[in-house]
Design an enzyme around this catalytic site. Structure first.
Site, PDB file in Angstrom:
ATOM      1  N   GLU A  33       0.980  -4.003 -13.082  1.00 40.32           N
ATOM      2  CA  GLU A  33       0.402  -3.299 -11.941  1.00 40.32           C
ATOM      3  C   GLU A  33       0.965  -3.885 -10.656  1.00 40.32           C
ATOM      4  O   GLU A  33       1.106  -5.100 -10.527  1.00 40.32           O
ATOM      5  CB  GLU A  33      -1.121  -3.440 -11.953  1.00 40.32           C
ATOM      6  N   GLU A  86      -4.491  -3.158  -0.480  1.00 42.86           N
ATOM      7  CA  GLU A  86      -5.877  -2.821  -0.783  1.00 42.86           C
ATOM      8  C   GLU A  86      -6.777  -3.543   0.201  1.00 42.86           C
ATOM      9  O   GLU A  86      -6.468  -4.633   0.677  1.00 42.86           O
ATOM     10  CB  GLU A  86      -6.238  -3.174  -2.227  1.00 42.86           C
TER      11      GLU A  86
END
Length: 293
Positions: free
Chosen positions: A158, A163
């Protein structure tokens, strides 16, 4: 608080590029002998009246490979999405009634709120540049721009380009004290019954909170071992994955709940804020590939 020279230099650079980003769009970094070509199947200006379903999947269980429905207590749902005025929007809020998932996990999961996830149909890999201009909502929920795949037990990776969350509370875990004003990136070799999870991660502080204005977040997948990240068109740091990242991944954008920033049972922004404050706006997503001059 003591400010070390390197940190002070970084702060000055970020303040400068923050001013630049407020007035213009970022661009892919120059690569000698090559030019960047936009990948239309992974790019969108969101200027239409409807989401382009030939490019994007917004049904959490409707993608051909990934079907995560969201981290409780926030359920991904396609109804959270809208498009208009040149923006893709994801609205968070409280569900009319709780939803209980009894089959997908080891124990029942109770969902009280909603967010959303957008996934690309086309996969992508090394040699591409990814860019998203967005403004975070002002609630306890958050998320961002990332890549992932189903992978295998031994090899599932990932990449989190950025974020953040919109609001912190008294119950926010202490290590996340800055997650409402942050660019945080991850290169995660996911753990499983076959391997132990390992990662490389870095962060920096933009000039304002992520919910106060638009920022342009960029990522150049230069090689399987070099991941370069950008804010408003300026380089900020490099991640070196713990294993070579050379798989094809699905491009995603999600707004979700985090257990380290729990949504208050009473008086949360998710449940009480205006629609404007509960909405994340995405101006565009652009992906480029290199071609020889």
């Amino acid at each position: 608080m003591k400010m070390y020279p390197a940190a002070l230099k970084n702060k000055i650079i970020i303040l400068a590029i923050g001013l630049l980003g407020a007035f213009g769009y970022a661009q892919p970094p120059k690569v000698i002998g090559k030019t960047w070509e936009k990948v239309e199947k992974l790019s969108d200006e969101f200027n239409g009246k409807k989401i382009d379903k030939s490019k994007w999947n917004i049904d959490p269980e409707g993608h051909y490979e990934l079907n995560w429905i969201g981290r409780a207590p926030a359920l991904f749902q396609k109804e959270s999405f809208d498009i208009g005025n040149g923006y893709l929007s994801i609205e968070v809020g409280k569900l009319k009634k709780p939803y209980v998932e009894n089959k997908k996990y080891d124990k029942p999961m109770i969902y009280k709120y909603h967010g959303g996830i957008l996934r690309s149909y086309k996969k992508t890999s090394v040699g591409h540049y990814y860019e998203c201009r967005m403004k975070m909502n002002k609630t306890e929920m958050g998320g961002g721009f990332w890549l992932c795949h189903r992978g295998t037990c031994e090899n599932k990776n990932e990449i989190d380009i950025t974020e953040s969350v919109g609001k912190l509370t008294e119950k926010t875990h202490k290590w996340a004290y800055d997650w409402d004003q942050i660019m945080h990136s991850n290169a995660i070799h996911r753990g499983s019954t076959c391997v132990k999870q390992v990662r490389d991660q870095k962060k920096m502080a933009p000039p304002t909170k992520n919910s106060e204005r638009f920022y342009t977040y960029g990522f150049y997948w230069k090689s399987p071992t070099e991941l370069l990240f950008y804010l408003d068109g300026e380089y900020v740091y490099t991640l070196n994955p713990p294993v070579p990242f050379n798989q094809e991944l699905v491009l995603q954008f999600s707004i979700e709940a985090y257990d380290w920033n729990p949504i208050p049972e009473v008086g949360s922004m998710v449940a009480t804020a205006s629609k404007e404050d509960r909405t994340t706006l995405i101006d565009y997503i652009r992906v480029y590939k290199l071609k020889d001059n």
